[in-house]
Design a protein around this motif. Structure first.
Motif, PDB file in Angstrom:
ATOM      1  N   THR A   1      20.049  54.286  23.531  1.00 30.55           N
ATOM      2  CA  THR A   1      20.377  54.114  24.940  1.00 30.55           C
ATOM      3  C   THR A   1      21.462  53.056  25.070  1.00 30.55           C
ATOM      4  O   THR A   1      21.506  52.109  24.290  1.00 30.55           O
ATOM      5  N   TYR A   2      22.296  53.235  26.035  1.00 30.28           N
ATOM      6  CA  TYR A   2      23.398  52.315  26.269  1.00 30.28           C
ATOM      7  C   TYR A   2      23.301  51.787  27.685  1.00 30.28           C
ATOM      8  O   TYR A   2      22.865  52.492  28.593  1.00 30.28           O
ATOM      9  N   GLN A   3      23.724  50.554  27.861  1.00 32.30           N
ATOM     10  CA  GLN A   3      23.697  49.948  29.182  1.00 32.30           C
ATOM     11  C   GLN A   3      25.126  49.697  29.614  1.00 32.30           C
ATOM     12  O   GLN A   3      25.927  49.155  28.856  1.00 32.30           O
ATOM     13  N   TYR A   4      25.470  50.093  30.831  1.00 33.89           N
ATOM     14  CA  TYR A   4      26.812  49.924  31.365  1.00 33.89           C
ATOM     15  C   TYR A   4      26.746  49.027  32.595  1.00 33.89           C
ATOM     16  O   TYR A   4      25.848  49.172  33.418  1.00 33.89           O
ATOM     17  N   ASN A   5      27.667  48.120  32.706  1.00 36.45           N
ATOM     18  CA  ASN A   5      27.799  47.297  33.906  1.00 36.45           C
ATOM     19  C   ASN A   5      28.972  47.836  34.709  1.00 36.45           C
ATOM     20  O   ASN A   5      30.093  47.868  34.221  1.00 36.45           O
ATOM     21  N   VAL A   6      28.716  48.253  35.919  1.00 37.27           N
ATOM     22  CA  VAL A   6      29.754  48.802  36.782  1.00 37.27           C
ATOM     23  C   VAL A   6      29.931  47.861  37.960  1.00 37.27           C
ATOM     24  O   VAL A   6      28.967  47.520  38.645  1.00 37.27           O
ATOM     25  N   THR A   7      31.156  47.435  38.197  1.00 38.65           N
ATOM     26  CA  THR A   7      31.457  46.556  39.310  1.00 38.65           C
ATOM     27  C   THR A   7      32.278  47.338  40.332  1.00 38.65           C
ATOM     28  O   THR A   7      33.359  47.824  40.009  1.00 38.65           O
ATOM     29  N   MET A   8      31.752  47.453  41.525  1.00 38.43           N
ATOM     30  CA  MET A   8      32.463  48.165  42.577  1.00 38.43           C
ATOM     31  C   MET A   8      33.158  47.138  43.461  1.00 38.43           C
ATOM     32  O   MET A   8      32.548  46.165  43.890  1.00 38.43           O
ATOM     33  N   GLN A   9      34.420  47.368  43.730  1.00 38.85           N
ATOM     34  CA  GLN A   9      35.169  46.486  44.617  1.00 38.85           C
ATOM     35  C   GLN A   9      35.559  47.270  45.857  1.00 38.85           C
ATOM     36  O   GLN A   9      36.064  48.387  45.753  1.00 38.85           O
ATOM     37  N   GLN A  10      35.305  46.670  46.992  1.00 38.81           N
ATOM     38  CA  GLN A  10      35.688  47.303  48.245  1.00 38.81           C
ATOM     39  C   GLN A  10      37.192  47.147  48.426  1.00 38.81           C
ATOM     40  O   GLN A  10      37.738  46.075  48.193  1.00 38.81           O
TER      41      GLN A  10
END
Length: 131
Positions: A63-72
């Motif tokens: 399993t892999y963990q991804y960090n996603v950062t959303m910018q408005q």
């Protein structure tokens, strides 16, 4: 027209010219390829006791963990080309000054340049004059 092209064996025979194949080029080494490195990570450096990686059960999918950062997106500002900077509603129109028109008539060839240089921009909505 009576000559046939050379056979494949004649065409691929080494001629000893500039492009002759090099001996041993592209050949597999006698002992085969070197063995693959061990799975599971790098061994610990001497004197730094390291922990071996935890064994995974057979058939387990990693399993892999991804960090996603959303910018408005920043608030977008619509700029109308030729729009009035005072009221931001009207459209600027070119008006020629009385002195510019007078110069264009009196000094005809060069007066037209003076007329174009002395024009003003007026808003059709609020009547503000620029330039």
């Amino acid at each position: 027209m009576g000559d046939n092209p050379p056979t494949y064996q004649d065409a691929t025979k080494p001629s000893g010219g500039v492009y002759s194949p090099q001996p041993g080029y592209g050949a597999v080494p006698q002992g085969g390829y070197p063995p693959a490195p061990p799975q599971g990570g790098y061994p610990a450096a001497p004197g730094q006791g390291g922990y071996p990686p935890a064994p995974q059960p057979a058939g387990a999918v990693p399993t892999y963990q991804y960090n996603v950062t959303m910018q408005q997106p920043a608030a977008q500002r619509v700029v109308v080309v030729g729009g009035c900077p005072a009221c931001r509603v009207g459209v600027l129109e070119d008006d020629f000054t009385c002195l510019g028109v007078l110069c264009a008539i009196l000094f005809f060839p060069l007066g037209i340049l003076c007329c174009l240089a002395m024009r003003q921009r007026r808003c059709a909505h609020c009547g503000a004059v620029f330039g």
